[in-house]
Write a protein that holds these residues in place. Structure first.
Motif, short mmCIF file in Angstrom:
data_model
loop_
_atom_site.label_atom_id
_atom_site.label_comp_id
_atom_site.label_asym_id
_atom_site.label_seq_id
_atom_site.Cartn_x
_atom_site.Cartn_y
_atom_site.Cartn_z
N LEU A 77 49.98 -52.59 -41.10
CA LEU A 77 49.33 -52.12 -42.34
C LEU A 77 50.33 -51.98 -43.47
CD1 LEU A 77 46.87 -49.27 -41.27
CD2 LEU A 77 46.29 -51.54 -42.11
N ARG A 78 51.49 -51.45 -43.16
CA ARG A 78 52.48 -51.18 -44.21
C ARG A 78 53.11 -52.45 -44.76
NH1 ARG A 78 54.22 -46.57 -40.42
NH2 ARG A 78 53.11 -44.80 -41.30
N ALA A 79 53.23 -53.46 -43.93
CA ALA A 79 53.89 -54.70 -44.36
C ALA A 79 53.25 -55.30 -45.61
CB ALA A 79 53.90 -55.71 -43.22
N PRO A 80 51.93 -55.42 -45.70
CA PRO A 80 51.35 -55.97 -46.94
C PRO A 80 51.14 -54.92 -48.02
CG PRO A 80 49.63 -55.74 -45.30
CD PRO A 80 50.93 -55.34 -44.63
N GLY A 81 51.57 -53.69 -47.80
CA GLY A 81 51.52 -52.70 -48.86
C GLY A 81 50.42 -51.66 -48.78
N ALA A 82 49.89 -51.39 -47.61
CA ALA A 82 48.89 -50.32 -47.49
C ALA A 82 49.51 -49.01 -47.97
CB ALA A 82 48.44 -50.18 -46.04
N GLN A 83 48.73 -48.23 -48.69
CA GLN A 83 49.22 -46.98 -49.25
C GLN A 83 49.36 -45.91 -48.17
OE1 GLN A 83 50.27 -46.58 -52.50
NE2 GLN A 83 50.05 -48.78 -52.33
N ASP A 84 48.36 -45.78 -47.31
CA ASP A 84 48.41 -44.76 -46.27
C ASP A 84 47.28 -45.00 -45.29
OD1 ASP A 84 49.43 -42.56 -44.90
OD2 ASP A 84 49.62 -41.38 -46.73
N CYS A 85 47.26 -44.17 -44.26
CA CYS A 85 46.24 -44.28 -43.23
C CYS A 85 45.75 -42.89 -42.86
CB CYS A 85 46.85 -44.97 -42.00
SG CYS A 85 45.69 -45.18 -40.64
N VAL A 86 44.46 -42.77 -42.69
CA VAL A 86 43.87 -41.51 -42.23
C VAL A 86 43.33 -41.75 -40.83
CG1 VAL A 86 43.33 -40.61 -44.52
CG2 VAL A 86 41.66 -42.04 -43.34
N VAL A 87 43.32 -40.69 -40.05
CA VAL A 87 42.84 -40.82 -38.68
C VAL A 87 42.11 -39.55 -38.28
CG1 VAL A 87 45.00 -39.98 -37.68
CG2 VAL A 87 43.51 -41.41 -36.31
N ARG A 88 41.10 -39.72 -37.51
CA ARG A 88 40.40 -38.58 -36.94
C ARG A 88 40.80 -38.50 -35.48
NH1 ARG A 88 33.94 -37.48 -36.38
NH2 ARG A 88 34.19 -35.48 -35.37
N GLY A 89 41.33 -37.38 -35.11
CA GLY A 89 41.77 -37.23 -33.73
C GLY A 89 42.63 -35.99 -33.58
N ASP A 90 43.35 -35.93 -32.52
CA ASP A 90 44.19 -34.79 -32.20
C ASP A 90 45.39 -34.75 -33.15
OD1 ASP A 90 45.91 -32.90 -31.14
OD2 ASP A 90 45.82 -33.68 -29.10
N PRO A 91 45.47 -33.74 -34.02
CA PRO A 91 46.58 -33.67 -34.97
C PRO A 91 47.94 -33.61 -34.29
CG PRO A 91 44.90 -32.04 -35.51
CD PRO A 91 44.52 -32.64 -34.19
N LEU A 92 48.04 -32.94 -33.18
CA LEU A 92 49.33 -32.86 -32.48
C LEU A 92 49.78 -34.22 -31.98
CD1 LEU A 92 48.88 -29.52 -30.51
CD2 LEU A 92 50.14 -29.91 -32.63
N TYR A 93 48.86 -35.02 -31.51
CA TYR A 93 49.20 -36.37 -31.04
C TYR A 93 49.56 -37.27 -32.21
CZ TYR A 93 48.89 -40.89 -28.74
OH TYR A 93 49.17 -42.15 -28.28
N ASN A 94 48.72 -37.26 -33.23
CA ASN A 94 48.89 -38.20 -34.35
C ASN A 94 50.02 -37.83 -35.28
OD1 ASN A 94 46.73 -39.94 -33.63
ND2 ASN A 94 45.32 -38.35 -34.28
N ARG A 95 50.43 -36.58 -35.31
CA ARG A 95 51.51 -36.14 -36.20
C ARG A 95 52.78 -36.93 -35.95
NH1 ARG A 95 51.87 -30.29 -35.53
NH2 ARG A 95 49.97 -30.38 -36.76
N ARG A 96 53.05 -37.31 -34.73
CA ARG A 96 54.31 -38.02 -34.44
C ARG A 96 54.36 -39.41 -35.05
NH1 ARG A 96 53.79 -39.30 -28.00
NH2 ARG A 96 51.53 -39.42 -28.00
N PHE A 97 53.20 -39.90 -35.52
CA PHE A 97 53.16 -41.20 -36.18
C PHE A 97 53.13 -41.07 -37.70
CE2 PHE A 97 50.95 -41.54 -32.08
CZ PHE A 97 51.85 -42.39 -31.46
N GLY A 98 53.14 -39.84 -38.18
CA GLY A 98 53.12 -39.61 -39.62
C GLY A 98 51.76 -39.79 -40.25
N VAL A 99 50.71 -39.73 -39.46
CA VAL A 99 49.34 -39.85 -40.00
C VAL A 99 48.56 -38.60 -39.68
CG1 VAL A 99 49.27 -42.34 -39.95
CG2 VAL A 99 48.49 -41.08 -37.97
#
Length: 76
Positions: A54-76
């Protein structure tokens, strides 16, 4: 038909619009990893690689619905 390949897991990203405008944001749909490959880093690798794609072509950011503790390690 592919031979000799095994599907280990999947992710899906989709464009997110804000006020009906494309803002370069994406959503991460729930993903899955087959039970035989869970707890081996497969899900983490899918998320890291997917976010890099996603970042390679310039995506601004990503949102995710899920476990915040799990997803935090990916910066989302």
């Amino acid at each position: 038909m592919l031979q000799g390949w095994t599907v280990v897991g999947h992710l899906a990203f989709f464009p997110v619009t804000l006020d009906r405008q494309d803002a370069g944001w994406y959503g991460l749909a729930p993903g899955s990893v087959s039970p035989a490959h869970q707890r081996r880093g497969s899900g983490s690798a899918l998320i890291r690689d997917g976010l890099a794609c996603l970042r390679a072509p310039g995506a601004q950011d990503c949102v995710v619905r899920g476990d915040p503790l799990y997803n935090r390690r990916f910066g989302v």
